[in-house]
Design an enzyme around this catalytic site. Structure first.
Site, PDB file in Angstrom:
ATOM      1  N   HIS A  77       0.860  -1.328  -0.011  1.00  0.00           N
ATOM      2  CA  HIS A  77      -0.053  -0.095  -0.008  1.00  0.00           C
ATOM      3  C   HIS A  77       0.808   1.223  -0.102  1.00  0.00           C
ATOM      4  O   HIS A  77       0.402   2.252  -0.485  1.00  0.00           O
ATOM      5  CB  HIS A  77      -1.019   0.127   1.199  1.00  0.00           C
ATOM      6  CG  HIS A  77      -2.225  -0.705   0.858  1.00  0.00           C
ATOM      7  ND1 HIS A  77      -3.173  -0.562   1.384  1.00  0.00           N
ATOM      8  CD2 HIS A  77      -2.426  -2.217   0.357  1.00  0.00           C
ATOM      9  CE1 HIS A  77      -4.415  -1.418   1.274  1.00  0.00           C
ATOM     10  NE2 HIS A  77      -3.776  -2.350   0.403  1.00  0.00           N
ATOM     11  N   ASN A 105      -7.172   2.096   3.765  1.00  0.00           N
ATOM     12  CA  ASN A 105      -6.309   1.828   4.841  1.00  0.00           C
ATOM     13  C   ASN A 105      -7.003   1.705   6.133  1.00  0.00           C
ATOM     14  O   ASN A 105      -6.619   1.117   7.056  1.00  0.00           O
ATOM     15  CB  ASN A 105      -5.165   2.641   4.882  1.00  0.00           C
ATOM     16  CG  ASN A 105      -4.406   2.536   3.432  1.00  0.00           C
ATOM     17  OD1 ASN A 105      -3.954   1.361   3.263  1.00  0.00           O
ATOM     18  ND2 ASN A 105      -3.745   3.576   3.148  1.00  0.00           N
ATOM     19  N   HIS A 203      -2.163 -12.916  -0.957  1.00  0.00           N
ATOM     20  CA  HIS A 203      -3.353 -13.078  -0.261  1.00  0.00           C
ATOM     21  C   HIS A 203      -3.310 -14.712   0.086  1.00  0.00           C
ATOM     22  O   HIS A 203      -4.297 -15.229   0.593  1.00  0.00           O
ATOM     23  CB  HIS A 203      -4.606 -12.895  -1.140  1.00  0.00           C
ATOM     24  CG  HIS A 203      -4.761 -11.358  -1.089  1.00  0.00           C
ATOM     25  ND1 HIS A 203      -5.788 -10.912  -1.877  1.00  0.00           N
ATOM     26  CD2 HIS A 203      -4.492 -10.448  -0.437  1.00  0.00           C
ATOM     27  CE1 HIS A 203      -5.901  -9.508  -1.836  1.00  0.00           C
ATOM     28  NE2 HIS A 203      -4.980  -9.211  -0.892  1.00  0.00           N
TER      29      HIS A 203
END
Length: 342
Positions: A77, A105, A203
């Site tokens: 991010h 976020n 993930h």
């Protein structure tokens, strides 16, 4: 880093990634002379930097098994918004709303306290030397490697930026993005389909909140029906974990088989329609995936070595998004959440 074993082993592939990264990459910007990021950037000024960060992370993981996946996400991010400059770590200051408070976020990004602990340990050992942006890069590699994934040579030498971009953070790849939008967001940063699929493979570990799957379970695309690409048995399982009117912040494993291990199970799950997020399953099931991302998913599902090698290379590539090297544009922050006083 561990030494290699057999040529096709994950360790050997990790070593290959280190060798590929061992040559400094040159970056030029703003008309200034080219600057370089190097794996050995701190060898003279803070030779224990990697081990110091590693000790902090190992200690943190003892009480928080999610922390490795959370730190990986912080680096992602950060780099996707105005480059790898630690802009995500800044608290709101001087009336500037920061990336921390942006929708992708706020309430989900975590691990800031561990980054702060690593920074404090580094400041005690070598004050004013290691940037917060580099801590994020180092922490991501350590987190993946200690979870069973590949290692790679982390290119270092970034400075921390002075600003944070709240608006741009709203354009991070999102859990409800379709494949065309995902591809465009990656292309905009010079990342290709292999990078998209490989980096999505992060993930394979960590947790995710129910709020990001409830539409797929109960009202996909406003149809009042579930997402037809969801495996029925997996849908029933998730419906128990995430009831229609349940708590949106309840946590689930991204990968219910090996939730804290970095492996290729993310891709084997996509093969049987067990991707948790819409943006995950799109890589395999979108009609446009057949000639683009689906073959990459298939390749990684069939070979963990292939996934590990691609992931290491994509992490090196992502880590070189917009690094700040000019001291007039950045600094080594004393504390990661604040720019230094004048």
């Amino acid at each position: 880093m561990a030494s290699s074993s057999s040529p096709s082993s994950p360790i050997a592939l990790a070593t290959l990634a280190v060798l590929l990264a061992a040559v400094c990459l040159l970056h030029a910007g703003g008309g200034a002379a080219a600057e370089e990021l190097c794996v050995d950037y701190y060898d003279d000024t803070c030779p224990g930097a990697y081990k110091i960060v590693q000790r902090v992370l190992v200690q943190a993981q003892r009480s928080d098994p999610r922390i490795f996946a959370s730190l990986m996400r912080l680096h992602f991010h950060d780099c996707f918004v105005q480059g790898c400059d630690a802009s995500l770590l800044l608290d709101t200051f001087d009336g500037m709303e920061t990336e921390k408070d942006a929708t992708p976020n706020k309430g989900s990004a975590r691990g800031y306290n561990v980054v702060d602990a690593a920074k404090a340990a580094l400041e005690a050992a070598c004050p004013g030397v290691v940037s917060c942006a580099d801590i994020l890069a180092i922490a991501a590699e350590i987190s993946v490697e200690l979870s069973g994934g590949p290692g790679w040579g982390v290119l270092l030498g970034r400075l921390d930026g002075f600003t944070s971009n709240f608006q741009e953070a709203g354009n991070l790849p999102g859990p409800f993005d379709g494949l065309p939008l995902l591809k465009q967001k990656f292309v905009n940063l010079g990342l290709d389909n292999t990078d998209l699929v490989a980096l999505s493979g992060a993930h394979t570990f960590g947790r995710v909140q129910c709020q990001f799957v409830t539409d797929r379970l109960y009202n996909f695309s406003g149809t009042n029906r579930p997402d037809p690409t969801l495996n029925p048995a997996y849908r029933a399982f998730l419906s128990q974990r995430c009831p229609r009117n349940g708590v949106g912040s309840s946590l689930n494993d991204f990968d219910p088989t090996t939730p804290d291990r970095f492996d290729k199970n993310y891709f084997t799950n996509l093969e049987v329609n067990r991707g948790f997020l819409q943006s995950d399953q799109e890589l395999k099931s979108d009609p446009g995936a057949a000639g683009t991302t689906a073959p990459i998913v298939d390749r990684f599902a069939g070979s963990q070595d292939a996934f590990f090698k691609a992931f290491a290379q994509s992490m090196i590539k992502m880590g070189n998004l917009g690094p700040i090297r000019n001291p007039s544009q950045g600094e080594v922050r004393n504390r990661c959440a604040f720019v230094n006083p004048d």
